[in-house]
Enzyme design. Structure first.
Site, short mmCIF file in Angstrom:
data_model
loop_
_atom_site.label_atom_id
_atom_site.label_comp_id
_atom_site.label_asym_id
_atom_site.label_seq_id
_atom_site.Cartn_x
_atom_site.Cartn_y
_atom_site.Cartn_z
N ARG A 76 11.75 1.72 -14.96
CA ARG A 76 10.34 2.07 -14.77
C ARG A 76 9.41 1.00 -15.35
O ARG A 76 8.24 0.94 -15.00
CB ARG A 76 10.07 3.44 -15.40
CG ARG A 76 8.72 4.02 -15.06
CD ARG A 76 8.71 5.55 -15.02
NE ARG A 76 9.45 6.18 -16.08
CZ ARG A 76 8.97 6.45 -17.30
NH1 ARG A 76 7.73 6.11 -17.60
NH2 ARG A 76 9.72 7.06 -18.20
N TYR A 130 -8.85 4.15 5.57
CA TYR A 130 -7.68 4.97 5.91
C TYR A 130 -7.94 6.40 5.45
O TYR A 130 -8.47 6.63 4.36
CB TYR A 130 -6.45 4.38 5.25
CG TYR A 130 -5.23 5.25 5.27
CD1 TYR A 130 -4.75 5.78 6.46
CD2 TYR A 130 -4.55 5.56 4.09
CE1 TYR A 130 -3.62 6.60 6.48
CE2 TYR A 130 -3.42 6.36 4.10
CZ TYR A 130 -2.97 6.88 5.30
OH TYR A 130 -1.87 7.69 5.31
N ASP A 195 -8.93 -3.66 1.13
CA ASP A 195 -7.68 -3.24 1.76
C ASP A 195 -7.39 -4.22 2.89
O ASP A 195 -8.10 -4.25 3.89
CB ASP A 195 -7.82 -1.81 2.29
CG ASP A 195 -6.49 -1.24 2.79
OD1 ASP A 195 -5.66 -2.02 3.29
OD2 ASP A 195 -6.31 -0.02 2.72
N LYS A 220 3.48 -1.17 6.17
CA LYS A 220 3.04 -1.61 7.49
C LYS A 220 3.57 -3.01 7.81
O LYS A 220 4.76 -3.21 7.97
CB LYS A 220 1.51 -1.54 7.55
CG LYS A 220 0.92 -0.22 7.05
CD LYS A 220 1.49 1.01 7.73
CE LYS A 220 0.70 2.29 7.45
NZ LYS A 220 0.69 2.77 6.07
#
Length: 417
Positions: A76, A130, A195, A220
């Site tokens: 982590r 988005y 973005d 994407k």
């Protein structure tokens, strides 16, 4: 295994073309390791007999957020495989650093938490975004407050507690564009987050235009094959350190297998984007000349995304495709089409959705690597269910481009100077 972090962008001795960086960034040490393909480290924990030294390293991370020398102690905190992807993406974006997350939404959440931890909970945002990004901001799920505006209103919307200005350009799903350099000037000392999922660093590099934070849904185009989920933020080293601390605390880590696939995806990113962009521009021209199509949106920056509005029922077009995949998401090697008002932006209030240009007749298409004639044949067949108004026959054959969003003229002039 050598656990030294891959070379940072600053360590590259000479500038290299983007296509070269896409292939080699994050992999510079492989020859010395006797490897050709990047290794995958799936460890969740890393052994050490020196407890005092491990405690000191953890204290250092807690204080600075910097990557640890040697093994990560626990997955982590960091992972060598995902670190390679982060190094490569930072290099492509022209940023000092990058931090990867389990998804694009996890990445945005971390950015908002970093600013909120400083008492800067107010966000100025430009619609459309988005749909889930819109919902995260507007719903106040993280204790944030948002002011929605157009680029011209950003300066007036900024307050003393504004921690971030956010814009997506080209925007999802209308493909509206914003002048990043002019907007960054207006933001002043407030970080501008762009973005860059649709354009990718192949078409634009927001850091070079004044943005401090660049967000990607790596699911994407960076992955590019519809088989990996992730998010990543490119930024300066100070912001990256804070993001790593939030990632450690909240657990939104990118799995190393996903990091490996994303690194592999970057190698072909320029080739995929450029090839798909040629096809997308061709389809935009053909759609604009089709009397069944009311309007076409294709950005000036180019790219593989096309949005268009039909005169008839948009859902019928989605139901009618056979080669094109009717599905959410984008950026895959195959062409996808979806109805934003029903799916990706349904979570946005109807009035806000319509005001942002997301009408019920709008379709969003992510163009893949198929032959343009095959795609056009499928689209023509799917469009056959839509009516053709008489007035449509007289329309221009030039695809409509969404106007570049405006910023105050004075600011634009100063930014250019």
């Amino acid at each position: 295994m050598d656990y030294a972090a891959p070379a940072t962008p600053a360590a590259t001795p000479t500038a290299r073309a983007l296509a070269t960086e896409a292939v080699h960034a994050g992999r510079e040490d492989l020859v010395a390791l006797g490897l050709h393909a990047a290794p995958i480290d799936l460890s969740t924990t890393y052994p050490s007999h020196d407890v005092a030294a491990e405690a000191a390293r953890i204290d250092t991370f807690a204080a600075t957020g910097a990557r640890l020398d040697g093994p990560p102690v626990y997955a982590r905190l960091d992972n060598p495989t995902t670190a390679r992807f982060e190094t490569a993406l930072a290099r492509l974006e022209g940023a000092a650093d990058a931090v990867a997350f389990a998804s694009g939404m996890a990445a945005l959440t971390a950015v908002l938490l970093v600013r909120a931890s400083m008492g800067l909970r107010h966000v100025v945002a430009v619609r459309p975004l988005y749909g889930c990004s819109d919902h995260l901001l507007d719903g106040g799920l993280l204790g944030t407050e948002v002011t929605w505006t157009d680029p011209a209103g950003v300066a007036d919307a900024i307050r003393p507690d504004t921690g971030l200005v956010m814009v997506e350009t080209p925007a999802n799903p209308t493909l509206a564009e914003t002048d990043i350099r002019a907007l960054a000037h207006v933001c002043g000392s407030v970080p501008l987050l762009v973005d860059n999922t649709f354009a990718t660093p192949v078409l634009q590099r927001p850091v070079e235009q004044g943005a401090r934070v660049v967000l990607h849904s790596a699911t994407k185009y960076l992955g590019g094959h519809g088989d990996v989920m992730g998010g990543v933020v490119a930024c300066d080293e100070e912001f990256a350190a804070a993001l790593r601390q939030v990632r450690f605390a909240t657990g939104g880590v990118l799995h190393p297998m996903a990091g490996y696939l994303l690194l592999r995806g970057l190698a072909t990113l320029p080739v995929r984007i450029r090839a798909a962009s040629v096809t997308a521009a061709d389809l935009a021209r053909r759609l604009a000349a089709d009397p069944r199509v009311a309007r076409v949106h294709y950005p000036a920056v180019g790219g593989a995304m096309v949005s268009f509005e039909v005169y008839g029922e948009a859902r019928d077009v989605v139901a009618g495709v056979r080669l094109i995949t009717p599905a959410v998401s984008l950026g895959s090697v195959d062409t996808l089409i979806q109805h934003p008002a029903s799916i990706s932006h349904r979570i946005v209030a109807e009035g806000d959705r319509r005001a942002a240009g997301v009408s019920d007749r709008l379709l969003r298409m992510s163009v893949g690597l198929e032959d343009v004639e095959d795609l056009w044949g499928d689209l023509c067949e799917a469009l056959s269910a839509t009516p053709v108004p008489v007035a449509a026959h007289a329309r221009s054959t030039t695809p409509a481009r969404p106007a570049r969003a405006a910023v105050p003229a004075a600011a634009a002039g100063e930014a250019a100077g």
